[in-house]
Design a protein around this motif. Structure first.
Motif, PDB file in Angstrom:
ATOM      1  N   GLU A 161       4.141   0.592   9.000  1.00 47.98           N
ATOM      2  CA  GLU A 161       5.258   1.411   8.532  1.00 47.98           C
ATOM      3  C   GLU A 161       6.384   0.484   8.070  1.00 47.98           C
ATOM      4  OE1 GLU A 161       6.139   3.711  11.983  1.00 47.98           O
ATOM      5  OE2 GLU A 161       4.334   4.924  11.787  1.00 47.98           O
ATOM      6  N   HIS A 162       6.529   0.372   6.783  1.00 46.70           N
ATOM      7  CA  HIS A 162       7.608  -0.429   6.194  1.00 46.70           C
ATOM      8  C   HIS A 162       8.419   0.504   5.295  1.00 46.70           C
ATOM      9  CE1 HIS A 162       9.645  -3.916   4.492  1.00 46.70           C
ATOM     10  NE2 HIS A 162       9.577  -3.265   3.341  1.00 46.70           N
TER      11      HIS A 162
ATOM     12  N   SER B 118       2.979   0.828   3.539  1.00 46.12           N
ATOM     13  CA  SER B 118       2.397  -0.172   4.427  1.00 46.12           C
ATOM     14  C   SER B 118       2.402  -1.489   3.662  1.00 46.12           C
ATOM     15  CB  SER B 118       0.973   0.209   4.829  1.00 46.12           C
ATOM     16  OG  SER B 118       0.975   1.397   5.589  1.00 46.12           O
ATOM     17  N   ARG B 119       2.598  -2.594   4.387  1.00 42.09           N
ATOM     18  CA  ARG B 119       2.730  -3.883   3.712  1.00 42.09           C
ATOM     19  C   ARG B 119       2.076  -4.972   4.557  1.00 42.09           C
ATOM     20  NH1 ARG B 119       8.531  -5.482   1.572  1.00 42.09           N
ATOM     21  NH2 ARG B 119       7.725  -4.379  -0.242  1.00 42.09           N
ATOM     22  N   ILE B 120       1.403  -5.864   3.862  1.00 37.37           N
ATOM     23  CA  ILE B 120       0.876  -7.086   4.465  1.00 37.37           C
ATOM     24  C   ILE B 120       1.510  -8.217   3.669  1.00 37.37           C
ATOM     25  CG2 ILE B 120      -1.197  -8.425   5.006  1.00 37.37           C
ATOM     26  CD1 ILE B 120      -2.692  -5.635   4.816  1.00 37.37           C
TER      27      ILE B 120
ATOM     28  N   MET C   6      -7.677  -2.444   5.891  1.00 37.55           N
ATOM     29  CA  MET C   6      -7.150  -3.814   5.931  1.00 37.55           C
ATOM     30  C   MET C   6      -7.056  -4.310   7.370  1.00 37.55           C
ATOM     31  SD  MET C   6      -6.873  -4.762   2.842  1.00 37.55           S
ATOM     32  CE  MET C   6      -6.004  -6.282   3.133  1.00 37.55           C
ATOM     33  N   GLU C   7      -6.634  -3.437   8.268  1.00 33.61           N
ATOM     34  CA  GLU C   7      -6.568  -3.832   9.678  1.00 33.61           C
ATOM     35  C   GLU C   7      -7.947  -4.165  10.230  1.00 33.61           C
ATOM     36  OE1 GLU C   7      -4.339  -0.721  11.784  1.00 33.61           O
ATOM     37  OE2 GLU C   7      -2.912  -2.312  12.304  1.00 33.61           O
ATOM     38  N   SER C   8      -8.980  -3.447   9.778  1.00 40.44           N
ATOM     39  CA  SER C   8     -10.333  -3.721  10.270  1.00 40.44           C
ATOM     40  C   SER C   8     -10.814  -5.094   9.800  1.00 40.44           C
ATOM     41  CB  SER C   8     -11.303  -2.618   9.842  1.00 40.44           C
ATOM     42  OG  SER C   8     -11.610  -2.710   8.461  1.00 40.44           O
ATOM     43  N   LEU C   9     -10.186  -5.612   8.742  1.00 34.17           N
ATOM     44  CA  LEU C   9     -10.527  -6.936   8.209  1.00 34.17           C
ATOM     45  C   LEU C   9      -9.495  -7.996   8.609  1.00 34.17           C
ATOM     46  CD1 LEU C   9     -11.437  -5.745   4.604  1.00 34.17           C
ATOM     47  CD2 LEU C   9     -13.055  -6.460   6.385  1.00 34.17           C
TER      48      LEU C   9
ATOM     49  N   ILE D  68       0.882  -1.161   0.000  1.00 32.79           N
ATOM     50  CA  ILE D  68       0.000   0.000   0.000  1.00 32.79           C
ATOM     51  C   ILE D  68       0.920   1.211   0.000  1.00 32.79           C
ATOM     52  CG2 ILE D  68      -1.842   1.214   1.244  1.00 32.79           C
ATOM     53  CD1 ILE D  68      -2.418  -1.556   2.628  1.00 32.79           C
ATOM     54  N   GLU D  69       1.000   1.887  -1.160  1.00 35.20           N
ATOM     55  CA  GLU D  69       2.004   2.943  -1.278  1.00 35.20           C
ATOM     56  C   GLU D  69       1.554   4.197  -2.020  1.00 35.20           C
ATOM     57  OE1 GLU D  69       5.457   1.281  -3.317  1.00 35.20           O
ATOM     58  OE2 GLU D  69       4.222  -0.343  -4.063  1.00 35.20           O
TER      59      GLU D  69
END
Length: 147
Positions: free
Chosen positions: A88-89, A98-100, A68-71, A53-54
């Motif tokens: 924070e990546h 942000s990265r998952i 994404m965090e809410s899911l 996510i950039e």
């Protein structure tokens, strides 16, 4: 150690073999969200499947990551149980994103004996990420729907 040309040839062969092994169109950059994309990564130590996510606008990056965090529980419980969330990546360039992601270790791009494990990992994890994304894409995409 490989020369630069040999390393490039191995990388090309790796990606060609992966495409031949799993001949399908992956979602990757086609999320229809600017600067939000799925990526494959492999080097001489690990393989990763990532959702990066950039967006240039920091507030948009925060909103997408918060969505994404809410899911997160749904993603972890129903799709990708080993996903890691990094709000924070920092890329090598210094850019904050942000990265998952999920990681497979104990492999090497330069060891063909590990390629099948990487291919299976890529296919399993990316498919799971995609299924999750398709299920919730309207919510994720819409910046006006607040978390």
């Amino acid at each position: 150690m490989f020369s630069k040309a040999e390393a490039q040839q191995i990388k090309k062969e790796f990606w060609t073999t992966f495409a031949d092994t799993y001949p399908r169109k992956w979602l990757l950059y086609d999320t229809k969200i600017k600067d939000v994309s799925f990526k494959f990564y492999v080097d001489n130590k690990k393989a990763m499947v990532m959702l990066d996510i950039e967006p240039k606008e920091d507030y948009k990056r925060r909103i997408y990551f918060e969505k994404m965090e809410s899911l997160k529980n749904i993603l972890l419980e129903e799709h990708v149980p080993d996903a890691v969330f990094e709000k924070e990546h920092y890329l090598e360039s210094g850019k904050e994103i942000s990265r998952i992601y999920v990681t497979l270790t104990g492999i090497s791009l330069y060891n063909k004996a590990t390629w099948d494990a990487v291919f299976d990992f890529f296919a399993e994890k990316m498919t799971a990420f995609e299924m999750f994304f398709y299920e919730y894409e309207d919510y994720i995409r819409d910046l006006d729907i607040n978390t």
